[in-house]
Design a protein around this motif. Sequence first.
Motif, PDB file in Angstrom:
ATOM      1  N   GLY A 149       0.829  -1.194   0.000  1.00  0.00           N
ATOM      2  CA  GLY A 149       0.000   0.000   0.000  1.00  0.00           C
ATOM      3  C   GLY A 149       0.864   1.245   0.000  1.00  0.00           C
ATOM      4  O   GLY A 149       2.101   1.157   0.048  1.00  0.00           O
ATOM      5  N   ASP A 171      -0.798  -0.677  -4.323  1.00  0.00           N
ATOM      6  CA  ASP A 171      -2.259  -0.776  -4.297  1.00  0.00           C
ATOM      7  C   ASP A 171      -2.790   0.365  -3.443  1.00  0.00           C
ATOM      8  O   ASP A 171      -2.592   0.384  -2.226  1.00  0.00           O
ATOM      9  N   ARG A 174      -4.802  -0.558  -0.267  1.00  0.00           N
ATOM     10  CA  ARG A 174      -4.214  -1.432   0.753  1.00  0.00           C
ATOM     11  C   ARG A 174      -3.772  -0.609   1.959  1.00  0.00           C
ATOM     12  O   ARG A 174      -3.239   0.488   1.828  1.00  0.00           O
TER      13      ARG A 174
END
Length: 225
Positions: A149, A171, A174
Amino acid sequence: MSMLTPSGMGGKYRITGNAYPRMRRPRRRGRVVAVVVASVVVLGLFGWGSLQLYHVFKGDNGSKSSAQAGPQSRTTCKPAPTPTHTGKPAPLPQPAGVTLNVFNATPRGGLAKNTADELVRRGFKVSAFGNAPGTYDKKVTQSAVLVAGPAGEAAAREASTQVAGSTVTIDPHRKGTSVDLMIGNGFKSLATLSDAAKARVVAANPPPPKPVCTTVSASPSPSKK
């Protein structure tokens, strides 16, 4: 007629004293013409050479050749785009501050456990290991993909130094700082300690963005009617 009288004078003249009449040779016109022609040729060559030197220094030859060659392509470069983040990248954490989940995305067995054990010996924390989820299982062609993340971006860059040819994927949805290491088909082994140290220097100092260059082909000018 005296013996000293030149023939053809009919005996009218006598040569007296020490002076004698001198007869000039006929002028050779051919030689004069040749000299004049040679002078003209030399002057012409000198003038032609001077004209060529003038064009060379003026740059006419290059411009003419370019014009005769037709439209030329032109490349323009714009400054590199400003990074979306401000300031320098986050400093890389030490291996002890990185938590990894090691997953095997290949058909080969035992890669996740063996890789996880080696990473632990190198100081990383391994939270879990096993087969990769369906999103990545048998779909990773390179050596590895590290998924994290936004908060784990620096940790993912640190972990990427251990696998040559790996890539980092962020991501945005995330949470946390943990990193998933997806072992791909291109994986052979972890990088040596010396290679990992060199890769860490590069990861800690990413190169500046490169300028964006585009090549535009010049279109011919429309003919006048």
